[in-house]
Enzyme design. Sequence first.
Site, PDB file in Angstrom:
ATOM      1  N   GLN A   1       0.833  -1.200   0.000  1.00  0.00           N
ATOM      2  CA  GLN A   1       0.000   0.000   0.000  1.00  0.00           C
ATOM      3  C   GLN A   1       0.874   1.259   0.000  1.00  0.00           C
ATOM      4  OE1 GLN A   1      -2.055   0.583   3.730  1.00  0.00           O
ATOM      5  NE2 GLN A   1      -3.627   1.870   2.833  1.00  0.00           N
TER       6      GLN A   1
ATOM      7  N   GLU B   1     -10.487  -1.059   5.565  1.00  0.00           N
ATOM      8  CA  GLU B   1      -9.292  -1.480   6.299  1.00  0.00           C
ATOM      9  C   GLU B   1      -9.575  -1.487   7.803  1.00  0.00           C
ATOM     10  OE1 GLU B   1      -5.968   1.182   5.767  1.00  0.00           O
ATOM     11  OE2 GLU B   1      -4.624  -0.051   6.952  1.00  0.00           O
TER      12      GLU B   1
END
Length: 402
Positions: free
Chosen positions: A126, A245
């Site tokens: 990420q 998330e």
Amino acid sequence: MDLRLSEEERRFREEVCAFIDAALDPATRARMESGRLPTKEQWVAWHRTLAARGWSVPDWPKEAGGPGWDPVRRYLFREALQAAPAPQPQQFGTQMVGPVLIAFGTEAQKRRFLPRIVTLEDWWCQGFSEPEAGSDLASLRTTARLEGEHWIVTGQKTWTTLAHWADWMFALVRTDPSAAKPQEGIGFLLIDMRSPGITVRPILTIDGEHEVNEVFLDEVRVPAENMVGDPRRGWDCAKFLLSHERAGQARVGIAKERIRRLKRIAAETRSPRGRLIDDPSFRDRLAAIEVEVKALEITCLRVVAAEATRAGDRAPDPASSLLKIRGSEILQAIATLTLEAAGEGALAAPEAEPDRPSNEVPSVPDWAAMSAPLWMNWRKFSIYGGTNEIQRNIMAKAFLGL
Ligand SMILES: Cc1cc2nc3c(=O)[nH]c(=O)nc-3n(C[C@H](O)[C@H](O)[C@H](O)COP(=O)(O)OP(=O)(O)OC[C@H]3O[C@@H](n4cnc5c(N)ncnc54)[C@H](O)[C@@H]3O)c2cc1C
């Protein structure tokens, strides 16, 4: 609201636990029990074992290759893995870029990337945070300018978890520096980590681990087809991803497994007044944490049950911020109590250093030697995925209208 599991849900949990028990490689389990990250090979092998069972992308709908589970099953599955303890399916693919592609990707992007996430052919990382853009993510400065059929990307990402293992990075890049608001003019771009111009440098954390990295991008050429959605509206993808998330960050299964383990340790550890488990001060603190875990578990089930009744709406509840805060605080409290149980044993170096002469350091159990590195490592839980202070801001806005 009935928070008891139905007969079918109980059977589902038993089926998952039995599968994990039978299929999890003992070396991977032992490594997870020690508190270390699994090796890449262990993680990939386990992910593929789950894939063969149809369980490697638990949050995805059936049409995208997932099992199509409801929120309760997804919660039970994740908790069973944590409690085993077994690695989760690789989260950057399954929980982050995968859902973004399902929601915002083109058919070609879905066809190309989703099946490879299911079987972990591609390891994703990420690329959001930058040196001056963490909580204030919209101030990111990595730029992407379009030249013919390519985006040319230059900038720096930081804290990039396991970038040194990654094949691909999903990154936020500034496509239009002249946009009126910082959130506008940001794109969500898929970058092949083997592209010329990428340098990955390790950041060694205070526990001595190599988990995070700096990633430098110098005029990296990325095919235009790797932009997800509108190149000026990547912020929509980022918001969608960050809210997903946070869901599932309560980590109740890890807390339960660590408490079980701490009880066993305390029963075998001597204190000045006998066994540590019989020490009233230690016992009271352990019991208090256990009560907190139970309360967190019930709150999780409440959020999950409410989510299950919001048919069609897959957006997580803002209460997931609360679960993230409490989950991280509880794990940090468990780490502190484990450190205290280790006493001076916490000063020993963990076994991972094979060259240490055995006669220089008195032998201490691995859990004690790992207690200090783990205590330090677990500070991360209140930082990543949006710091706990930022979660409090989110709740203040969502619940109190501040
Ligand atoms: C172990 C680890 C792994 C990570 N992995 C990744 C990854 O893979 N990819 C990625 O992109 N990022 C990753 N991150 C980065 C993480 O998302 C950021 O560290 C986090 O968002 C905080 O940003 P920052 O470090 O820049 O701190 P800052 O944003 O500078 O914050 C510093 C302090 O100020 C507080 N603060 C900031 N703004 C406010 C506010 N408005 N109100 C109240 N308090 C505030 C914060 O809570 C914090 O305590 C990781 C971080 C860690 C520690």
